[in-house]
Design an enzyme around this catalytic site. Sequence first.
Site, PDB file in Angstrom:
ATOM      1  CB  CYS A 104      -0.909   0.010   1.228  1.00  0.00           C
ATOM      2  SG  CYS A 104      -1.856   1.548   1.364  1.00  0.00           S
ATOM      3  CB  CYS A 107      -1.848   4.642   4.398  1.00  0.00           C
ATOM      4  SG  CYS A 107      -3.327   4.026   3.567  1.00  0.00           S
ATOM      5  CB  SER A 108       0.055   0.605   6.410  1.00  0.00           C
ATOM      6  OG  SER A 108      -0.828   1.172   7.356  1.00  0.00           O
ATOM      7  CB  CYS A 109      -4.662  -0.630   2.608  1.00  0.00           C
ATOM      8  SG  CYS A 109      -5.323   1.045   2.676  1.00  0.00           S
TER       9      CYS A 109
END
Lengths: 196, 105
Positions: A104, A107-109
């Site tokens: 991602c 962000c950090s999905c």
Amino acid sequence: MSGDHGSAAIAGRVRHVEALLEQRGLLDDGEIDRRIDEFLAGGSPINGARIVVRAWLDAGFHDRLLADANATIREVGLSMAGGLQEQRLKVVANNEQEHNVVVCTLCSCYPIALLGPSPSWYKSEAYRSRVVRDPRGVLHEFGLKLPADTRISVWDASAESRYMVVPRRPTGTDGFSESELVGLVTRKGLIGTAAV
Amino acid sequence: MHPAIWLMTDRFAPGDRVRTSSRDPEWHTRLPRYTRGVVGEVVEVAGHHPLADDRARGRSGREQAVYHVRFAAADLFGDGTHSVTVELWEDYLEPAADHEREMTA
């Protein structure tokens, strides 16, 4: 603007809003922590490993999984509906010609409700910025050396779907039981930064 | 799924060549910077959701198609043999110009 996530200021604001909501009786003390615990309960890479092994053992399950992961993981008692609303899951499978890896960049999905919290490197700026640009080099740093003619497909979880990779079944595992096979699958394998 | 979604027509279908917006908005967007102004191919419809840019600005946002769009690394970065598949809202995409549709990813 896409990459600015200064943490200190927003964390302070969130704590302030939380305190105000509690003061005004709109939120019970500890309610947010309980909701987060509920969300994470049951989230573990073991879930992913069980899905992968079922796909290795059952070609029909494999095909249904790639076509409609949300419906198909219910066959093994799992779901993406652990949060406020069901999230779409997209499952991609490695084969002799193609290797998949998930990131991602914004962000950090990550499929937290299914696999548990993501590893810290997954959230690092180094991984997020470099794996889209030079996946072969990044995978090499993870110790994964792919043949030169293997195509690499990077999946950027930039919107509402979450992703999981089905690694290739290792050779020499024909006589393995289902639970032995589950023990072979790693979290890195489910993200695509390890062979399995 | 909300009944209104069934009546909505998606602007693009798998196989369509699309060009991403080259705008640099002031607000939060989920069109990653490295995918701006690039031609790729729609590979799948990934559901329908309100535009992230609208929600980030406190607006309800119109539900619209979100697509998996595949780009060739060479088109994104000038070199590389891999592909990158990004999930993009319909508003970020325009049909690729005729001469761009012949190119292969």
